[in-house]
Design a protein around this motif. Structure first.
Motif, PDB file in Angstrom:
ATOM      1  N   GLU A  33      14.988 -54.168 -30.821  1.00 31.53           N
ATOM      2  CA  GLU A  33      14.492 -53.112 -29.928  1.00 31.53           C
ATOM      3  C   GLU A  33      13.416 -52.281 -30.627  1.00 31.53           C
ATOM      4  N   TYR A  34      13.685 -51.876 -31.851  1.00 35.81           N
ATOM      5  CA  TYR A  34      12.694 -51.052 -32.555  1.00 35.81           C
ATOM      6  C   TYR A  34      11.468 -51.872 -32.941  1.00 35.81           C
ATOM      7  N   CYS A  35      11.662 -53.141 -33.254  1.00 34.99           N
ATOM      8  CA  CYS A  35      10.532 -54.028 -33.548  1.00 34.99           C
ATOM      9  C   CYS A  35       9.534 -54.023 -32.391  1.00 34.99           C
ATOM     10  N   ARG A  36      10.048 -54.149 -31.171  1.00 30.64           N
ATOM     11  CA  ARG A  36       9.177 -54.185 -29.989  1.00 30.64           C
ATOM     12  C   ARG A  36       8.486 -52.834 -29.763  1.00 30.64           C
ATOM     13  N   GLN A  37       9.216 -51.750 -30.019  1.00 31.60           N
ATOM     14  CA  GLN A  37       8.616 -50.425 -29.868  1.00 31.60           C
ATOM     15  C   GLN A  37       7.539 -50.193 -30.926  1.00 31.60           C
ATOM     16  N   ALA A  38       7.850 -50.591 -32.158  1.00 33.38           N
ATOM     17  CA  ALA A  38       6.972 -50.290 -33.290  1.00 33.38           C
ATOM     18  C   ALA A  38       5.636 -51.007 -33.184  1.00 33.38           C
ATOM     19  N   ILE A  39       5.641 -52.264 -32.727  1.00 32.99           N
ATOM     20  CA  ILE A  39       4.364 -52.979 -32.643  1.00 32.99           C
ATOM     21  C   ILE A  39       3.454 -52.319 -31.619  1.00 32.99           C
ATOM     22  N   GLU A  40       4.021 -51.831 -30.528  1.00 33.58           N
ATOM     23  CA  GLU A  40       3.195 -51.167 -29.517  1.00 33.58           C
ATOM     24  C   GLU A  40       2.567 -49.895 -30.075  1.00 33.58           C
ATOM     25  N   LYS A  41       3.354 -49.131 -30.839  1.00 33.98           N
ATOM     26  CA  LYS A  41       2.811 -47.921 -31.475  1.00 33.98           C
ATOM     27  C   LYS A  41       1.695 -48.281 -32.445  1.00 33.98           C
ATOM     28  N   SER A  42       1.928 -49.312 -33.263  1.00 27.01           N
ATOM     29  CA  SER A  42       0.921 -49.696 -34.261  1.00 27.01           C
ATOM     30  C   SER A  42      -0.357 -50.178 -33.600  1.00 27.01           C
ATOM     31  N   LEU A  43      -0.234 -51.027 -32.603  1.00 23.07           N
ATOM     32  CA  LEU A  43      -1.432 -51.538 -31.932  1.00 23.07           C
ATOM     33  C   LEU A  43      -2.197 -50.411 -31.241  1.00 23.07           C
ATOM     34  N   ASN A  44      -1.466 -49.441 -30.719  1.00 21.68           N
ATOM     35  CA  ASN A  44      -2.118 -48.298 -30.084  1.00 21.68           C
ATOM     36  C   ASN A  44      -2.893 -47.471 -31.110  1.00 21.68           C
ATOM     37  N   ARG A  45      -2.268 -47.242 -32.260  1.00 22.31           N
ATOM     38  CA  ARG A  45      -2.936 -46.461 -33.309  1.00 22.31           C
ATOM     39  C   ARG A  45      -4.126 -47.225 -33.890  1.00 22.31           C
ATOM     40  N   LEU A  46      -3.967 -48.526 -34.033  1.00 23.61           N
ATOM     41  CA  LEU A  46      -5.037 -49.363 -34.590  1.00 23.61           C
ATOM     42  C   LEU A  46      -6.134 -49.672 -33.567  1.00 23.61           C
ATOM     43  N   ARG A  47      -5.831 -49.427 -32.288  1.00 22.92           N
ATOM     44  CA  ARG A  47      -6.774 -49.726 -31.197  1.00 22.92           C
ATOM     45  C   ARG A  47      -7.125 -51.212 -31.164  1.00 22.92           C
ATOM     46  N   LEU A  48      -6.115 -52.042 -31.406  1.00 20.89           N
ATOM     47  CA  LEU A  48      -6.319 -53.483 -31.485  1.00 20.89           C
ATOM     48  C   LEU A  48      -5.318 -54.207 -30.593  1.00 20.89           C
ATOM     49  N   PRO A  49      -5.663 -55.420 -30.136  1.00 19.97           N
ATOM     50  CA  PRO A  49      -4.718 -56.199 -29.329  1.00 19.97           C
ATOM     51  C   PRO A  49      -3.705 -56.979 -30.165  1.00 19.97           C
ATOM     52  N   PHE A  50      -4.006 -57.166 -31.454  1.00 16.34           N
ATOM     53  CA  PHE A  50      -3.078 -57.912 -32.313  1.00 16.34           C
ATOM     54  C   PHE A  50      -3.334 -57.565 -33.773  1.00 16.34           C
TER      55      PHE A  50
END
Length: 340
Positions: free
Chosen positions: A108-125
């Motif tokens: 659950e946290y893995c899925r949440q964390a990647i979305e936060k990281s991609l948002n901060r990085l402004r990247l799709p992957f």
């Protein structure tokens, strides 16, 4: 990539791309060892790293404002994204009210964390996504299943683990190939040679990415006393190696290593990095810095070769260092997870 330099490269494990053997650790640039420089200075630093062929970048969601900073840099340099192999991590959730680490490697946290990281990085992957630490509660198979979901969704390209046990690596790799394991490795820290992790990685074709290859700065020869790590925000003051009862002995060891470096015409830091890289072509190192002159110094270590006698001498000297790993104090070093 014709506008940037080409550095000595190797495949990142059996399943990874060719990358420079010296990557760039970005924790230091975001204030972990003191107040971070202004954004414009850090942007210039990233520009220089890129020009010099230092394109294996390593960050994490818990490294201060690092992901936000990189997001701004990529937004300003969209054409350079294709050249950068970017790694970030999840599972550290800051401190607990009683102090210490709060680790969460749940799906659950893995899925949440990647979305936060991609948002901060402004990247799709991101190119590489690490489980920063294993929480010792979630079976590694469950975490890996979530990571595979992210890969299949195109949000990550490669899967990595950090500070895992040999058994956890084998179990994870049975679910999906692990590209690399990030772990502390230096002349002062050779635990992976004795606890089976290095052996397991090599059997599976998994690369080792060595963090703190300069012993948190101790192996540069620039730390002489406690005052050298007394700046506001510098977390190295907690290192057991730098405690009053250990520091003098460890500095004496560094001085002897520095004599070997001087005889070779290189700096102590260059010798220490060359020692790590000499342990095998499957070893990569990610020294952290925020200064261009240190970056240039580190990169010159790629042209330093050690004789077997020099490698052995450094190893024997370093074996006398005193003080435990700071990671051992966290309770999450080389972590196992419960059976599925």
């Amino acid at each position: 990539m014709s506008s940037i330099q080409t550095l000595d490269s190797r495949p990142l494990g059996k399943n990874g791309p060719e990358l420079p053997r010296l990557g760039l650790g970005l924790m230091v640039a975001s204030g972990i060892y003191g107040t971070p420089p202004p954004d414009n200075e850090r942007f210039k630093f990233l520009d220089e790293a890129y020009k010099k062929g230092e394109i294996f970048w390593d960050t994490a969601d818990e490294y201060g404002d690092s992901e936000d900073l990189l997001g701004k840099w990529f937004a300003a340099n969209p054409e350079k994204r294709k050249d950068i192999f970017l790694a970030t991590k999840f599972a550290l959730r800051g401190g607990t009210p009683r102090g210490g680490l709060h680790i969460d490697s749940s799906p659950e946290y893995c899925r949440q964390a990647i979305e936060k990281s991609l948002n901060r990085l402004r990247l799709p992957f991101v190119d590489l996504y690490y489980v920063h630490r294993l929480d010792k509660v979630t079976p590694i198979e469950k975490t890996m299943e979530a990571m595979v979901e992210l890969k299949n969704a195109g949000k990550i390209k490669h899967i990595g683990l950090s500070e895992c046990s040999a058994a956890s690596l084998r179990r994870a790799h049975a679910v999906h190939p692990v590209t690399c394991v990030q772990v502390e490795y230096s002349a002062f820290c050779t635990d992976i040679e004795r606890n089976g992790l290095l052996q397991a990685a090599r059997e599976l074709g998994v690369a080792i990415v060595a963090y703190s290859p300069l012993g948190n700065g101790l192996l540069t020869g620039t730390i002489r006393n406690r005052e050298d790590v007394a700046k506001p925000g510098d977390l190295r003051g907690m290192l057991p190696w730098l405690r009053d009862e250990n520091l003098e002995k460890n500095v004496a060891i560094i001085d002897k290593i520095s004599e070997i470096a001087k005889a070779k015409g290189v700096t102590t830091a260059q010798l220490a990095l060359a020692w790590v890289l000499a342990q095998g072509d499957d070893i990569f190192a990610i020294p952290g810095t925020k200064r261009v002159n240190r970056l240039e110094e580190n990169l010159r270590s790629l042209s330093v070769s050690l004789s077997k006698e020099e490698e052995k001498s450094i190893r024997q000297l370093a074996e006398a260092c005193v003080g435990e790993r700071v990671q051992d104090m966290t309770g999450f070093a080389f972590a196992d997870t419960p059976p599925l």
